[in-house]
Write a protein that holds these residues in place. Structure first.
Motif, PDB file in Angstrom:
ATOM      1  N   TYR A 263      31.934  47.381  37.250  1.00  0.00           N
ATOM      2  CA  TYR A 263      31.731  46.263  38.170  1.00  0.00           C
ATOM      3  C   TYR A 263      31.926  46.702  39.619  1.00  0.00           C
ATOM      4  O   TYR A 263      31.234  46.216  40.520  1.00  0.00           O
TER       5      TYR A 263
ATOM      6  N   TYR B 177      39.026  39.975  37.063  1.00  0.00           N
ATOM      7  CA  TYR B 177      39.618  41.163  36.441  1.00  0.00           C
ATOM      8  C   TYR B 177      40.986  41.474  37.060  1.00  0.00           C
ATOM      9  O   TYR B 177      41.948  41.748  36.343  1.00  0.00           O
TER      10      TYR B 177
ATOM     11  N   GLU C  54      29.358  40.064  41.353  1.00  0.00           N
ATOM     12  CA  GLU C  54      30.254  41.182  41.029  1.00  0.00           C
ATOM     13  C   GLU C  54      31.625  40.987  41.671  1.00  0.00           C
ATOM     14  O   GLU C  54      32.648  41.377  41.097  1.00  0.00           O
TER      15      GLU C  54
ATOM     16  N   SER D  69      37.234  48.157  34.910  1.00  0.00           N
ATOM     17  CA  SER D  69      36.686  47.575  36.139  1.00  0.00           C
ATOM     18  C   SER D  69      35.635  48.462  36.801  1.00  0.00           C
ATOM     19  O   SER D  69      34.847  47.981  37.626  1.00  0.00           O
TER      20      SER D  69
ATOM     21  N   TYR E  28      33.516  38.662  39.422  1.00  0.00           N
ATOM     22  CA  TYR E  28      33.983  39.397  38.237  1.00  0.00           C
ATOM     23  C   TYR E  28      35.250  40.196  38.568  1.00  0.00           C
ATOM     24  O   TYR E  28      36.221  40.200  37.799  1.00  0.00           O
ATOM     25  N   LEU E  29      35.233  40.883  39.694  1.00  0.00           N
ATOM     26  CA  LEU E  29      36.370  41.734  40.069  1.00  0.00           C
ATOM     27  C   LEU E  29      37.614  40.905  40.366  1.00  0.00           C
ATOM     28  O   LEU E  29      38.738  41.323  40.035  1.00  0.00           O
TER      29      LEU E  29
END
Length: 280
Positions: free
Chosen positions: A37, A78, A71, A34, A74-75
């Motif tokens: 990102y 994740y 972003e 991670s 994305y996190l």
């Protein structure tokens, strides 16, 4: 340059989409990390603040605002699919960089510099130092590639696009004569080139067996230790129990045999006495 740069930056931001599609499909983050990102989100937030203080930098604000949104998505993905320890690490990095450091930068900029020119200069150098440090985030995955001799978790598309994007931003900074935009992207080009070279070296290499990726290594070790402990606990009492049962069964059989012999002896003795009585 002004039109090409945003397009390349947007393509670079969207480059990890196949990676996160794979994560969603398999419902696991596998060996992906991670930190890149978190670093990308931190950098976008930092440049938005720089553009706000400098004023007139609509391009920087627009592109980095889009970067912050992507972003963050994305996190979130994740965090949903990563292991518990990786989730804790990700939250810790987010609060450290995207909350703590950003707040500290805003505070220092307003406390240490009163005039606008001095504030821009101070914030510019803070951006240079922090952005340069952020560009060093891929060092962890570079170490994994060298150790495992596998580029599975270092997508070449992402590395290539980010290198091109850093090149365009550096050129943009040179045209504007903005050293604060130029320097960090020079570092980004350097690390991006290293990743591309490593990909060309190891793209046909077979991964080293039994190598654990950083994100899962501790979990695997803990699982192995837990399995060993459980195995040891199961083997210990169960083995002793089986031995006790076996010994008990042997004793029972032996006692039954002895009782049978005693009964046969008593029967033989009674038969002998009965025969003597009849003869008399």
């Amino acid at each position: 340059m002004a039109h090409a740069n945003p397009m390349i930056f947007v393509v670079g931001i969207l480059a990890p989409v196949p990676t996160f599609y794979r994560v969603c499909k398999k419902k696991t983050t596998e060996g992906f990390q991670s930190l890149p990102y978190v670093a990308a989100l931190f950098t976008s937030m930092l440049w938005i603040f720089y553009a706000y203080i400098k004023t007139g930098e609509i391009l920087l604000i627009t592109i980095n605002a889009f970067g912050c949104f992507i972003e963050t998505v994305y996190l979130v993905i994740y965090i949903i699919y990563c292991p518990k320890k990786a989730r804790f690490f990700t939250f810790k990095m987010i609060f450290l960089f995207n909350v703590g450091v950003i707040f500290l930068v805003v505070l220092l900029t307003h406390v240490l510099a009163k005039e606008r020119t001095a504030r821009i200069e101070l914030l510019g150098w803070i951006c240079v130092v922090l952005s340069t440090s952020v560009f060093a985030a891929p060092l962890s995955i570079i170490k994994v590639v060298i150790r495992t001799k596998s580029v599975e978790f270092m997508p070449i598309t992402l590395s290539l696009l980010l290198t091109v994007s850093a090149t365009m931003w550096m050129a943009y900074g040179i045209l504007l004569r903005d050293i604060y935009v130029t320097l960090p992207n020079f570092v980004g080009i350097t690390f991006g080139t290293i990743q591309i070279v490593l990909y060309l070296i190891y793209r046909k290499s077979k991964p080293v067996k039994d190598q654990k990726l950083p994100e899962h290594k501790n979990h695997v070790v803990n699982d192995e230790n837990a399995s060993t402990a459980v195995s040891g606990e199961n083997q210990g009492p169960n083995t002793t129990g089986f031995v006790d049962i076996e010994i008990g069964e042997k004793k029972q059989v032996q006692e039954q045999a002895e009782k049978k012999q005693d009964q046969q002896f008593v029967n033989a003795r009674d038969q002998t006495e009965h025969n003597k009585t009849r003869e008399s």
